[in-house]
Design a protein around this motif. Structure first.
Motif, PDB file in Angstrom:
ATOM      1  N   PHE A  35       5.864  14.003  16.520  1.00 41.91           N
ATOM      2  CA  PHE A  35       4.931  14.731  16.022  1.00 41.91           C
ATOM      3  C   PHE A  35       5.053  14.323  14.633  1.00 41.91           C
ATOM      4  N   TYR A  36       3.650  14.777  13.696  1.00 44.76           N
ATOM      5  CA  TYR A  36       3.274  14.280  12.722  1.00 44.76           C
ATOM      6  C   TYR A  36       2.239  14.702  12.246  1.00 44.76           C
ATOM      7  N   PRO A  37       2.773  16.017  11.538  1.00 45.86           N
ATOM      8  CA  PRO A  37       0.737  16.907  10.908  1.00 45.86           C
ATOM      9  C   PRO A  37       0.864  16.859   9.639  1.00 45.86           C
ATOM     10  N   GLY A  38       0.491  16.821   9.036  1.00 46.84           N
ATOM     11  CA  GLY A  38      -0.059  16.117   7.709  1.00 46.84           C
ATOM     12  C   GLY A  38      -0.866  17.602   6.616  1.00 46.84           C
ATOM     13  N   ILE A  39      -1.477  17.064   5.716  1.00 46.95           N
ATOM     14  CA  ILE A  39      -1.394  19.097   4.900  1.00 46.95           C
ATOM     15  C   ILE A  39      -3.148  18.257   4.936  1.00 46.95           C
ATOM     16  N   SER A  40      -3.491  17.319   5.006  1.00 49.69           N
ATOM     17  CA  SER A  40      -5.047  17.650   4.576  1.00 49.69           C
ATOM     18  C   SER A  40      -6.284  17.923   5.811  1.00 49.69           C
ATOM     19  N   THR A  41      -6.900  18.290   5.507  1.00 51.85           N
ATOM     20  CA  THR A  41      -7.688  18.850   6.320  1.00 51.85           C
ATOM     21  C   THR A  41      -8.674  18.164   7.463  1.00 51.85           C
ATOM     22  N   ASN A  42      -8.618  18.420   8.737  1.00 53.86           N
ATOM     23  CA  ASN A  42      -8.910  17.815   9.291  1.00 53.86           C
ATOM     24  C   ASN A  42      -9.086  18.633  10.687  1.00 53.86           C
ATOM     25  N   ASP A  43     -10.224  18.266  11.117  1.00 51.97           N
ATOM     26  CA  ASP A  43     -11.013  19.079  11.647  1.00 51.97           C
ATOM     27  C   ASP A  43     -11.786  19.249  13.354  1.00 51.97           C
ATOM     28  N   GLY A  44     -10.831  17.478  13.904  1.00 54.94           N
ATOM     29  CA  GLY A  44     -11.207  17.020  15.203  1.00 54.94           C
ATOM     30  C   GLY A  44     -11.243  15.048  15.334  1.00 54.94           C
ATOM     31  N   GLY A  45     -10.732  14.884  16.407  1.00 59.89           N
ATOM     32  CA  GLY A  45     -10.244  13.469  15.791  1.00 59.89           C
ATOM     33  C   GLY A  45      -9.250  13.400  15.592  1.00 59.89           C
ATOM     34  N   SER A  46      -9.595  11.777  15.175  1.00 54.45           N
ATOM     35  CA  SER A  46      -7.604  11.401  14.832  1.00 54.45           C
ATOM     36  C   SER A  46      -7.286  12.260  13.639  1.00 54.45           C
ATOM     37  N   PRO A  47      -6.137  12.561  13.375  1.00 56.85           N
ATOM     38  CA  PRO A  47      -5.684  13.759  12.325  1.00 56.85           C
ATOM     39  C   PRO A  47      -5.690  12.435  11.175  1.00 56.85           C
ATOM     40  N   ASN A  48      -5.673  11.041  11.515  1.00 59.95           N
ATOM     41  CA  ASN A  48      -5.496  10.316   9.928  1.00 59.95           C
ATOM     42  C   ASN A  48      -6.708   9.601   9.766  1.00 59.95           C
ATOM     43  N   LEU A  49      -7.191  10.452  10.570  1.00 60.77           N
ATOM     44  CA  LEU A  49      -9.244   8.983   9.665  1.00 60.77           C
ATOM     45  C   LEU A  49      -9.786  10.370   8.625  1.00 60.77           C
ATOM     46  N   GLY A  50      -9.130  11.602   7.937  1.00 59.47           N
ATOM     47  CA  GLY A  50      -9.822  12.111   7.105  1.00 59.47           C
ATOM     48  C   GLY A  50     -11.010  12.956   7.258  1.00 59.47           C
ATOM     49  N   GLY A  51     -11.287  14.059   7.034  1.00 57.23           N
ATOM     50  CA  GLY A  51     -12.991  14.654   7.275  1.00 57.23           C
ATOM     51  C   GLY A  51     -13.111  15.636   5.756  1.00 57.23           C
ATOM     52  N   THR A  52     -14.345  16.282   6.062  1.00 60.63           N
ATOM     53  CA  THR A  52     -15.030  16.703   4.987  1.00 60.63           C
ATOM     54  C   THR A  52     -13.679  17.787   4.569  1.00 60.63           C
ATOM     55  N   ASN A  53     -13.647  18.463   3.133  1.00 56.92           N
ATOM     56  CA  ASN A  53     -12.353  18.800   2.808  1.00 56.92           C
ATOM     57  C   ASN A  53     -13.140  19.799   2.123  1.00 56.92           C
ATOM     58  N   THR A  54     -13.780  20.883   3.419  1.00 54.96           N
ATOM     59  CA  THR A  54     -14.539  22.324   2.898  1.00 54.96           C
ATOM     60  C   THR A  54     -12.629  23.328   3.308  1.00 54.96           C
ATOM     61  N   ALA A  55     -13.285  24.758   2.944  1.00 50.61           N
ATOM     62  CA  ALA A  55     -12.296  25.523   2.644  1.00 50.61           C
ATOM     63  C   ALA A  55     -12.937  26.209   4.503  1.00 50.61           C
ATOM     64  N   LEU A  56     -11.959  27.054   5.634  1.00 53.33           N
ATOM     65  CA  LEU A  56     -11.649  27.340   6.602  1.00 53.33           C
ATOM     66  C   LEU A  56     -11.318  26.392   7.663  1.00 53.33           C
ATOM     67  N   GLY A  57     -10.521  25.080   6.577  1.00 54.86           N
ATOM     68  CA  GLY A  57      -9.936  23.682   7.898  1.00 54.86           C
ATOM     69  C   GLY A  57      -8.848  24.131   8.653  1.00 54.86           C
ATOM     70  N   THR A  58      -8.229  22.745   8.930  1.00 54.07           N
ATOM     71  CA  THR A  58      -7.306  22.924   9.712  1.00 54.07           C
ATOM     72  C   THR A  58      -6.918  21.507   9.684  1.00 54.07           C
ATOM     73  N   THR A  59      -5.410  21.640   9.871  1.00 55.82           N
ATOM     74  CA  THR A  59      -4.783  19.835   9.689  1.00 55.82           C
ATOM     75  C   THR A  59      -5.001  19.854  11.139  1.00 55.82           C
ATOM     76  N   GLY A  60      -4.148  18.216  11.076  1.00 57.27           N
ATOM     77  CA  GLY A  60      -3.987  17.550  12.347  1.00 57.27           C
ATOM     78  C   GLY A  60      -2.800  17.530  12.744  1.00 57.27           C
ATOM     79  N   LEU A  61      -2.939  17.265  14.151  1.00 59.53           N
ATOM     80  CA  LEU A  61      -1.555  16.746  14.388  1.00 59.53           C
ATOM     81  C   LEU A  61      -1.194  15.312  15.681  1.00 59.53           C
ATOM     82  N   ASP A  62      -0.185  14.691  14.898  1.00 61.57           N
ATOM     83  CA  ASP A  62       0.133  13.070  14.477  1.00 61.57           C
ATOM     84  C   ASP A  62       1.239  12.958  16.190  1.00 61.57           C
ATOM     85  N   VAL A  63       1.023  12.407  17.581  1.00 59.16           N
ATOM     86  CA  VAL A  63       1.865  12.317  18.427  1.00 59.16           C
ATOM     87  C   VAL A  63       2.328  11.401  18.123  1.00 59.16           C
ATOM     88  N   ARG A  64       3.072  10.679  17.748  1.00 58.09           N
ATOM     89  CA  ARG A  64       3.845   9.019  17.149  1.00 58.09           C
ATOM     90  C   ARG A  64       4.498   8.661  18.557  1.00 58.09           C
TER      91      ARG A  64
END
Length: 406
Positions: A108-137
């Protein structure tokens, strides 16, 4: 122009998906015996401040180039992000039954950058109240015997390009900074696309021989993957094939791998075969270590497997590249430098364009082991991209951070 825009977007998405390999090779931090089963866990947390200075002189972006381009009138970009690796937590369960050694493994590979949907590796809008994603590799099993060898079935890191990325000194750091950080992704580039093609995680079935006087061989099949940005997916009549031969003798490690996959076009005339090989190794003597890897292929693409591998009409492009590296340890501190480049040729008869011809990078780094598990580090990387029509982009990045493995 639309296709080139899509190519640039695909490159940004692909390079965000770099490998989390430290955890797959490190000693187990936790071992629990429960009856006949042993349960293990290991992983890492890494955090870096990354500052990139991107090209913003009005030059058109190189299609497939990896030098970052300024946007919204800004050419400098900052982020607090993961580096080449996302954080990782890898679990394993193993036992011996009827003289067979068997195991199940999950990564399991989580990141610390905000990602609110989709692939956790694609990035997203870096706003407050966001959350990170989990990548099962990783989701795979193994079974085997010492004198028979080992079978591996499931989703795991591939063979082609594995030794290059695991030997890259930037694996605990950042390497190439992966561009504008208004929308940071979970991972940076390291030297992906700048000396080797990303190993990726693939569904596969492999067999590895026992050790024969330092030699080990692996052969297997993998789920055929679609060329990136090449239109609608098409059925594949056969799986991909890959293999590896590795040799270890004291301070010397050598390896070579190959892969082959048939690409099916929408019409028969667009079919082609992707082939690639790599070879290289490491030599350690005292506090110094030298490493070099080379790859080449046809219909292989650049940066990631089968990215920009043909001209869109089934005419395969040749590609090659190399990474060379030297490091030296002064007590608890390691210093190093590496240089890599990845080259992509035009297909036969293809007109010159701003398609990338060469991506290159040099990185200098300092890595200090504060403890056996905690490393503090700083790196500087300079990246250049050149197109077939001689369009050029350049950028650089600096990072400082910490890598904790367990």
């Amino acid at each position: 122009m639309q296709k080139q825009t899509h190519n640039r977007r695909g490159i940004r998405h692909l390079v965000a998906a770099s490998a989390a390999l430290i955890s797959s090779t490190s000693a187990q931090a936790i071992e629990i015996q429960a009856g006949d089963w042993k349960f293990t866990a290991n992983g890492n947390v890494n955090v870096h401040y990354i500052h990139s200075s991107c090209d913003n002189d009005g030059t058109a972006p190189v299609a497939g180039g990896l030098a970052c381009i300024g946007s919204a009138g800004e050419d400098d970009s900052s982020s607090v992000s993961d580096g080449l690796l996302p954080a990782a937590l890898v679990f394993g369960a193993s036992t011996t039954q009827n003289d067979w050694d068997i195991s199940a493994n999950f990564g399991f590979y989580p990141g610390i950058s905000t990602n609110d949907g989709g692939s956790p590796n694609l990035g997203g809008t870096n706003t407050a109240l966001g959350t990170t994603g989990l990548d099962v590799r990783q989701v795979y099993m193994t079974f085997g015997k010492k004198d028979l060898g080992t079978f591996m079935l499931g989703r795991n890191f591939g063979l082609f390009g594995f030794d290059a990325i695991i030997s890259d000194m930037t694996i605990s750091g950042v390497g190439a900074g992966n561009g504008n950080y208004a929308a940071p992704a979970n991972t940076s580039l390291g030297s992906i696309g700048l000396g080797y093609i990303y190993v990726d995680t693939l569904a596969q079935m492999n067999y590895t021989t026992p050790d024969f006087s330092g030699f080990k061989a692996t052969i297997g099949i993998f789920d055929p993957v679609e060329p990136i940005l090449q239109g609608a997916p098409t059925p594949k009549a056969a799986p991909g094939v890959h293999g590896k031969l590795a040799y270890t003798a004291g301070a010397v490690y050598l390896s070579a791998t190959f892969l082959e996959q048939k690409q099916e076009g929408v019409i028969a005339g667009e079919d082609y075969t992707s082939r690639g090989f790599d070879a290289g190794g490491k030599l350690t003597f005292g506090a110094a270590e030298l490493m070099a890897y080379y790859y080449a292929g046809k219909g292989l693409g650049t940066t990631g497997l089968f990215l920009l591998s043909d001209d869109g009409a089934g005419h395969a492009r040749d590609s090659d590249g190399f990474l060379a590296q030297a490091t030296y340890k002064f007590g608890a501190t390691k210093v190093g430098v590496n240089y890599g480049e990845s080259n992509l040729d035009l297909a036969d008869g293809e007109a010159s364009s701003n398609l990338v011809k060469k991506n290159s990078k040099v990185t200098a780094g300092v890595y200090h082991s504060l403890t056996k598990n905690l490393t503090l580090l700083a790196e500087f990387s300079d990246v250049k991209a050149k197109a077939h029509d001689d369009t050029k982009n350049k950028s650089n990045s600096f990072n400082v951070g910490a890598f904790l493995s367990f």
